[in-house]
Scaffold this motif. Structure first.
Motif, short mmCIF file in Angstrom:
data_model
loop_
_atom_site.label_atom_id
_atom_site.label_comp_id
_atom_site.label_asym_id
_atom_site.label_seq_id
_atom_site.Cartn_x
_atom_site.Cartn_y
_atom_site.Cartn_z
N VAL A 22 40.00 7.89 16.31
CA VAL A 22 40.83 8.62 17.06
C VAL A 22 40.11 10.14 17.62
CG1 VAL A 22 42.59 10.73 16.22
CG2 VAL A 22 42.93 8.30 15.65
N LEU A 23 38.74 10.27 17.07
CA LEU A 23 38.08 11.39 17.72
C LEU A 23 37.53 10.81 19.05
CD1 LEU A 23 36.06 12.68 14.64
CD2 LEU A 23 38.08 13.61 15.25
N LYS A 24 37.14 9.61 19.03
CA LYS A 24 36.64 9.14 20.39
C LYS A 24 37.39 9.02 21.39
CE LYS A 24 34.32 5.43 19.62
NZ LYS A 24 33.93 3.89 18.82
N GLN A 25 38.74 8.62 21.00
CA GLN A 25 40.02 8.43 21.98
C GLN A 25 40.21 10.09 22.47
OE1 GLN A 25 43.03 6.64 19.75
NE2 GLN A 25 42.06 4.63 19.87
N GLU A 26 40.27 10.76 21.59
CA GLU A 26 40.53 12.31 22.12
C GLU A 26 39.34 12.92 23.08
OE1 GLU A 26 42.63 16.01 22.44
OE2 GLU A 26 43.18 13.70 21.86
N GLU B 230 28.26 11.58 22.18
CA GLU B 230 27.63 10.27 21.55
C GLU B 230 27.80 10.07 20.08
OE1 GLU B 230 23.61 11.63 22.56
OE2 GLU B 230 23.53 12.77 20.76
N ILE B 231 27.72 8.74 19.70
CA ILE B 231 27.98 8.32 18.28
C ILE B 231 26.80 8.80 17.43
CG2 ILE B 231 28.61 6.71 16.87
CD1 ILE B 231 30.17 5.26 18.92
N ILE B 232 26.70 9.56 16.26
CA ILE B 232 25.92 9.67 15.56
C ILE B 232 25.46 8.42 14.60
CG2 ILE B 232 24.84 11.32 13.64
CD1 ILE B 232 26.43 13.57 15.17
#
Length: 249
Positions: free
Chosen positions: A233-237, A246-248
Motif C-alpha cells: 500500500v505504501l508503494k502504491q501510494e 526505493e525499497i530498503i
C-alpha cells in the motif's frame, strides 16, 4: 502475553557517555524472534536514592523488567541494596549463590566477592555462564551484570525458564525510502493507513543529509502477511503520487 516488558540500564558510565549501551540491542535480538517487544527503557545512574525510587515505581508497575548493572561488590555498585530498599526487604546471603562464587574463586571469594551473593530476601538466582557469579530475580524483575557478554545468555535463560510460553508470531519491519518531500505531505495518508491497518505499526523517519537533501523512511512493523500487505500500500501510494522511492533491504 499481556504484560509490558521494560529495561532498566544502570551505570554512571552510560549516562556520561564513557560507555555505550548494548543491552537494548541485545534484548531486541532475543525478543523479536519470540514476537515480543520492549515497552519502555530507563537509563539511570548509580545514585542510590534515585535508583531506589526508580525501582519502587518499577515494582509497582506489574511489568516484567530486566535490569542491567550495579550488582558487583564495589562501593559504587548499589543495585542489590537499592532493590532491597525499594521492596523494604533485608539483604540475605543466598546459599546457591554462595556455592557458585566459592566454586569460582575459592578462598578469594572472601571477604569481598561473597557480598555479590547478597540479594533481597526471597530472591532466586540467575545462572551466570561466564564467571559463575549469579544474578538474581524477584517479583518478575531480573537483575544481571552490566557486562553485555554476561547478560545476554542470562536473559536468554530467563526467557526460556520463565516465559517459554510467550511465543507469538514474529513481527518484521519493511520500509521504503521516499526521495525528497516533507512528512507533512503524508499526514492524511498516514492517518487513513492506521485506520485501515490497526494491527500494524506505521513509522516515518525523516533525514536531512549534510548537503541538504531530504528523504523519509516510511515503513511498517507487524506480522509477516500484514506487513507485506502494508508495504504494498505504501508503494502504491508513492507511485500514485509519482513520488520517487526505493525499497530498503
Amino acid at each position: 502475553m499481556s504484560k509490558n516488558i521494560g529495561l532498566i540500564i544502570i551505570g554512571d558510565e552510560i549516562l556520561s557517555g564513557k560507555r555505550q549501551d548494548k543491552h537494548l540491542k541485545q534484548a531486541n535480538e532475543l525478543f523479536r524472534p519470540r514476537g515480543l517487544s520492549i515497552s519502555w527503557v530507563k537509563i539511570v545512574g548509580d545514585h542510590a536514592d534515585f535508583l531506589v525510587q526508580t525501582l519502587k515505581e518499577s515494582f509497582a508497575s506489574g511489568d516484567v523488567v530486566f535490569c542491567f548493572g550495579g550488582i558487583g561488590a564495589t562501593p559504587d555498585d548499589r543495585t542489590r541494596q537499592s532493590a532491597a530498599a525499594a521492596l523494604e526487604l533485608p539483604l540475605e546471603r543466598h546459599p546457591d549463590a554462595v556455592s557458585e562464587i566459592e566454586a569460582q574463586f575459592g578462598k578469594e571469594a572472601y571477604p569481598q566477592r561473597i557480598h555479590m551473593a547478597e540479594y533481597p530476601k526471597g530472591s532466586a538466582i540467575i545462572p551466570n555462564f561466564f564467571n559463575r557469579v549469579p544474578g538474581f530475580s524477584i517479583q518478575e524483575h531480573y537483575f544481571m551484570p552490566g557486562f553485555p557478554m554476561m547478560a545476554q545468555p542470562m536473559m536468554s535463560w530467563v526467557l526460556n525458564t520463565y516465559y517459554s510460553d510467550w511465543q507469538q508470531e514474529p513481527r518484521i519491519e519493511l520500509s521504503i525510502r521516499l526521495i525528497g518531500g516533507q512528512e507533512s505531505e503524508w499526514v492524511e495518508f498516514m492517518e487513513s493507513f492506521e485506520e485501515r491497518f490497526p494491527e500494524l505499526r506505521l513509522f516515518s523517519l525523516p533525514t536531512i543529509s549534510e548537503n541538504g537533501n531530504r528523504s523519509i523512511e516510511m515503513g511498517v512493523e507487524g506480522v509477516n502477511k500484514l506487513a507485506v500487505e502494508g508495504l504494498e500500500v505504501l508503494k502504491q501510494e508513492a507511485e500514485a503520487r509519482k513520488h520517487a522511492y526505493e525499497i530498503i533491504v
